[in-house]
Design a protein around this motif. Structure first.
Motif, PDB file in Angstrom:
ATOM      1  N   TRP A 146      31.717 -33.779   9.297  1.00  0.00           N
ATOM      2  CA  TRP A 146      32.037 -32.368   9.548  1.00  0.00           C
ATOM      3  C   TRP A 146      32.265 -32.070  11.022  1.00  0.00           C
ATOM      4  O   TRP A 146      32.939 -31.093  11.372  1.00  0.00           O
ATOM      5  N   ALA A 147      31.722 -32.900  11.918  1.00  0.00           N
ATOM      6  CA  ALA A 147      31.892 -32.616  13.344  1.00  0.00           C
ATOM      7  C   ALA A 147      31.783 -33.884  14.162  1.00  0.00           C
ATOM      8  O   ALA A 147      31.224 -34.901  13.720  1.00  0.00           O
ATOM      9  N   VAL A 148      32.329 -33.803  15.362  1.00  0.00           N
ATOM     10  CA  VAL A 148      32.179 -34.836  16.381  1.00  0.00           C
ATOM     11  C   VAL A 148      31.542 -34.154  17.583  1.00  0.00           C
ATOM     12  O   VAL A 148      32.062 -33.148  18.085  1.00  0.00           O
ATOM     13  N   GLY A 149      30.396 -34.653  18.023  1.00  0.00           N
ATOM     14  CA  GLY A 149      29.677 -34.024  19.122  1.00  0.00           C
ATOM     15  C   GLY A 149      30.409 -34.137  20.444  1.00  0.00           C
ATOM     16  O   GLY A 149      31.383 -34.878  20.587  1.00  0.00           O
ATOM     17  N   ALA A 150      29.920 -33.406  21.436  1.00  0.00           N
ATOM     18  CA  ALA A 150      30.537 -33.423  22.759  1.00  0.00           C
ATOM     19  C   ALA A 150      30.552 -34.825  23.351  1.00  0.00           C
ATOM     20  O   ALA A 150      31.409 -35.149  24.180  1.00  0.00           O
ATOM     21  N   SER A 151      29.626 -35.666  22.906  1.00  0.00           N
ATOM     22  CA  SER A 151      29.569 -37.043  23.396  1.00  0.00           C
ATOM     23  C   SER A 151      30.581 -37.954  22.707  1.00  0.00           C
ATOM     24  O   SER A 151      30.724 -39.121  23.067  1.00  0.00           O
ATOM     25  N   GLY A 152      31.258 -37.427  21.670  1.00  0.00           N
ATOM     26  CA  GLY A 152      32.234 -38.217  20.933  1.00  0.00           C
ATOM     27  C   GLY A 152      31.678 -38.923  19.720  1.00  0.00           C
ATOM     28  O   GLY A 152      32.385 -39.691  19.068  1.00  0.00           O
ATOM     29  N   VAL A 153      30.415 -38.659  19.384  1.00  0.00           N
ATOM     30  CA  VAL A 153      29.764 -39.323  18.257  1.00  0.00           C
ATOM     31  C   VAL A 153      29.835 -38.431  17.019  1.00  0.00           C
ATOM     32  O   VAL A 153      29.409 -37.269  17.064  1.00  0.00           O
TER      33      VAL A 153
END
Length: 358
Positions: A146-153
């Protein structure tokens, strides 16, 4: 170009009333073209697009095009947009995959209404990069984080409602690809895999069964239609529908919300339940404000509007539901899936047979 017709649902909303609602959305639009949830609120790509679609459906094509230009200018190098922006400042740098996929729906919708091939050519690179970003986190079985965090994970969690919406976005993206003569066969495979997992593997998704969105979104997103779609909607009707008021956001609180009600209207229309859809659109008009905007929801146990905001995306959902029911604009069939590709279901099934545990 002739002035476009504005939707009208006799006995519920006149064309003048819906034009007023479109203007209420445009009044919240920022000079940058961004459409926040409400004046002073934040912007996210999904709700921004919903507002742009409603402006186009009420004849405000220039305002809608400014909204899409904002998307073009703010897209990041990886094809995504920040999850939340306020006054041009990023408040959440993560990326919601459903949010990033949804511009494909808006661009296809705007092309259907405007017939502007130049617009389609300008926005095609935006849609292509966004869809490629979303599919970069599709799992082998077909679901999409559902999402990709700001770190790219990636989150490692897939949601039924979000993936159902992405299913619709992929269909619109493929239609756009065909229109600009840029075939994307890998997207067709991805769509087939996603549709398969939505229909046959509920265990792939984090359970969110208290939310009405998890109930109707597989129908709204086009993965489940026909008799199967009707049966899905009827199965939990009494859990979520409050006669005369609309649809509850969650099944354990006395809170009806306008956007969920209108999305159910669109879902019902997509499976031929027009009378029920008409009744629900009429039922939620208690949320309408004198300026044509709409309150987000009502806690009906004590008669209080909550939250205390009139959201552009709720107004947008009203316009799109009215257009679907009235068959007014050339974009009115987009949620019925008219002329949209369906993906390679058979290929997806064959591939899945080779995946352990699928």
């Amino acid at each position: 170009m002739p002035e476009p017709d504005v939707p009208e649902v006799p006995g519920v909303l006149s064309a003048a009333a819906l034009a007023q609602t479109g203007r209420s959305i445009a009044a919240a639009q920022l000079p940058s073209g961004a459409v926040p949830w409400f004046p002073g609120g934040h912007v996210d790509p999904w709700d921004h697009v919903e507002a742009a679609m409603a402006m186009a459906a009420t004849g405000l094509l220039a305002e809608a095009e400014r909204a899409y230009e904002w998307l073009r200018k703010t897209q990041r190098a990886d094809g995504s947009w920040p999850l939340q922006v306020r006054d041009g400042r990023v408040e959440d740098a993560g990326a919601d995959t459903n949010f990033c996929a949804y511009p494909a729906v808006g661009v296809w919708h705007h092309l259907l209404i405007s017939g502007d091939d130049g617009f389609a050519e300008r926005m095609w690179p935006v849609v292509r990069a966004a869809i490629d970003f979303v599919l970069s986190v599709q799992r082998e079985r077909g679901e999409i984080d559902w999402a990709v965090g700001a770190s790219g994970v990636p989150t490692g969690e897939a949601l039924l409602s979000g993936c159902s919406s992405i299913h619709h976005s992929l269909r619109c993206a493929l239609a756009l690809a065909e229109h600009v003569d840029q075939p994307q066969p890998e997207w067709e495979v991805a769509l087939g895999r996603l549709g398969h997992v939505l229909r046959h593997h509920p265990e792939a998704f984090t359970p969110k069964t208290r939310y009405s969105m998890d109930w109707y979104y597989p129908v709204l997103g086009g993965a489940v239609r026909g008799e199967a779609g009707r049966q899905r909607l009827f199965a939990r009707w009494s859990d979520f529908v409050v006669d005369g008021l609309g649809v509850r956001c969650v099944d354990d609180h006395p809170w009806v919300t306008g956007a969920e009600t209108c999305e159910l209207v669109l879902s019902l229309d997509a499976v031929g339940e027009h009378d029920r859809a008409h009744e629900l659109l009429a039922a939620m008009q208690h949320l309408r404000a004198p300026d044509g905007s709409y309150w987000t929801g009502l806690v009906y146990a004590d008669g209080k509007r909550w939250p205390q905001e009139r959201s552009t995306w709720t107004a947008g959902a009203v316009v799109l539901a009215a257009d679907a029911l009235s068959r007014t604009t050339p974009g009115s069939g987009i949620f019925r899936g008219e002329k949209l590709p369906t993906g390679l279901e058979n290929a997806a099934c064959c591939e899945l047979e080779q995946v352990p545990g699928a």
